[in-house]
Design an enzyme around this catalytic site. Structure first.
Site, short mmCIF file in Angstrom:
data_model
loop_
_atom_site.label_atom_id
_atom_site.label_comp_id
_atom_site.label_asym_id
_atom_site.label_seq_id
_atom_site.Cartn_x
_atom_site.Cartn_y
_atom_site.Cartn_z
N GLU A 15 54.28 21.67 109.06
CA GLU A 15 52.90 22.07 108.76
C GLU A 15 51.91 21.10 109.37
O GLU A 15 52.08 19.88 109.23
CB GLU A 15 52.74 22.12 107.23
CG GLU A 15 51.90 23.25 106.73
CD GLU A 15 52.50 24.63 107.04
OE1 GLU A 15 52.08 25.24 108.05
OE2 GLU A 15 53.38 25.06 106.29
N ASP A 156 51.11 30.51 114.67
CA ASP A 156 51.00 31.83 114.05
C ASP A 156 51.18 32.94 115.08
O ASP A 156 51.86 33.94 114.83
CB ASP A 156 49.64 31.98 113.36
CG ASP A 156 49.38 30.86 112.36
OD1 ASP A 156 50.35 30.18 111.99
OD2 ASP A 156 48.22 30.68 111.98
C1 GLA Z 1 47.05 27.58 110.29
C2 GLA Z 1 46.91 27.51 111.80
C3 GLA Z 1 48.22 27.09 112.44
C4 GLA Z 1 48.77 25.81 111.81
C5 GLA Z 1 48.76 25.92 110.28
C6 GLA Z 1 49.14 24.63 109.62
O1 GLA Z 1 47.93 28.59 109.94
O2 GLA Z 1 46.49 28.76 112.32
O3 GLA Z 1 48.05 26.94 113.83
O4 GLA Z 1 48.05 24.70 112.25
O5 GLA Z 1 47.49 26.34 109.80
O6 GLA Z 1 50.45 24.29 109.89
#
Ligand code: GLA
Length: 383
Positions: A15, A156
């Site tokens: 994360e 994501d």
């Molecule tokens: C969001 C962002 C991702 C990532 C997460 C944390 O989902 O869109 O790119 O940085 O937070 O891990």
């Protein structure tokens, strides 16, 4: 008629590492956004969202800039259209249709990336752009940066576009190397939503990113030019040099460096379905996000403890950006019902918010299908 589908994602571990050139391990889940559309003979994009009871409309030959658009889902659609047509060097084909979703918004399950990915695979097919999913993911990320104002990493969009069924997706965000990691069939993924909404576009996410950049600058001053991201700081260097980094950058860097090591250890633990190790790594990840990265909240902490004490729980941690939203739990498949009952009861005692539990299966990345002869024969037009 065509249908494009794109899944949401839940991150098992890794994360806030994706904008630090690090490792992530998300899973695409069977909660999806579907676009049912007819191509049009002009360049209008007209989409109606069933969930929001809201219609958006804009001209693909003159895509409005972000400042001309209201906040909301139109920005993701327009942003993807802009990035794809810029790349193609021509306006995209108009579309008209309906957006349907089984993916909750505001829970940290990447509904925005799913919408972007669905639009991307759709226009990739309609306009025969022939872009590989990796390229689509990068263009979707650009859309999010420029049209939603969130300087997000690449996790994501990769999860929504490149995942394989029954697997987590290991991604090295520096090299963009991906590898599907099969999930042990005796475990199931439960998304435990705290009911506390979160807003990613809030300044907090971009602020964490800036603090990581600050840490990189300080490490570079100490260790030399080869440090271009926190990924380049080894755990050994961290133990020697972290005390010299200013706060809060030091705490943020400690999280990222530790989290990268945890992702690599988690791969082995997952492959061998090592319960004790999976649990330990998920707990360490949550603690680090809470204490060093400061992105947890009372509700996420309460949910993690409710899950950990419930029967069948292998491990649990907050997932996604944090600041509210959901936790992810790995649970013994045959105990999932008693797990949910128990975690639900325990959480309600600890929080005023109403929780929601989603039992998820791991699905493959976004895809497009054509429905009906009209389109298959290439003669589809708007009605
Ligand atoms: C969001 C962002 C991702 C990532 C997460 C944390 O989902 O869109 O790119 O940085 O937070 O891990």
């Amino acid at each position: 008629m065509m249908v494009a589908r794109a899944p949401g994602r839940v991150n098992l571990i890794g994360e806030h590492t994706d904008y630090n050139d690090g490792y992530v391990l998300p899973v695409a889940i069977d909660r999806e956004i579907h676009l049912y559309v007819q191509p049009r003979s002009d360049h209008r994009c007209i989409l109606y969202s069933e969930t929001l009871d809201e219609q958006i409309e804009f001209d693909l030959s003159q895509i409005p800039s972000p400042s001309e658009l209201p906040k909301g889902w139109i920005r993701y659609v327009a942003g993807v259209a802009q990035m794809l047509s810029q790349h193609a060097g021509r306006p995209l084909t108009g579309i008209e249709g309906v957006v349907a979703s089984t993916l909750p918004t505001g829970s940290g399950l990447s509904s925005s990336a799913a919408l972007e990915s669905a639009c991307a695979v759709l226009w990739n097919t309609v306009d025969d752009l022939q872009l590989p999913p990796t390229q689509l993911a990068l263009l979707c990320q650009q859309a999010e940066w420029h049209y939603a104002g969130v300087h997000c990493g690449i996790m994501d969009q990769f999860a929504s576009l490149l995942s394989q069924p029954q697997s987590a997706l290991f991604l090295d965000t520096r090299t963009l190397y991906t590898e599907p990691i099969p999930l042990p069939s005796e475990w199931v993924i439960v998304v435990a939503d705290t009911g506390k909404p979160r807003t990613l576009a809030g300044s907090e996410y971009n602020e964490r990113r800036a603090q990581c950049e600050q840490a990189v600058g300080e490490f570079r001053a100490l260790l030399g030019e080869e440090i271009s991201a926190l990924r380049d700081v080894s755990p050994e260097q961290a133990s020697l040099y972290l005390p010299l980094i200013s706060e809060p950058a030091r705490a943020r860097a400690r999280h990222v460096i530790g989290e990268n090591a945890r992702v690599l250890a988690f791969l082995d633990a997952l492959r061998s379905a090592d319960k004790a190790q999976v649990r330990a790594l998920m707990l360490a990840s949550h603690a680090s996000l809470r204490d060093d990265y400061a992105v947890s909240c009372a509700e996420l902490d309460a949910m993690v403890s409710a899950c950990l004490n419930a029967p069948g729980c292998v491990g649990a941690r907050l997932t996604g950006a944090g600041f509210g939203g959901a936790c992810v739990a790995l649970v013994a498949r045959e105990q999932v019902e008693s797990f949910i009952q128990s975690a639900d009861r325990a959480y309600r005692v600890l929080s005023e918010y109403t929780p929601q539990f989603l039992v998820c299966e791991a699905v493959g990345g976004a895809s497009v299908a054509t429905v009906g002869e009209e389109w298959a024969s290439g003669s589809a037009e708007s009605d």
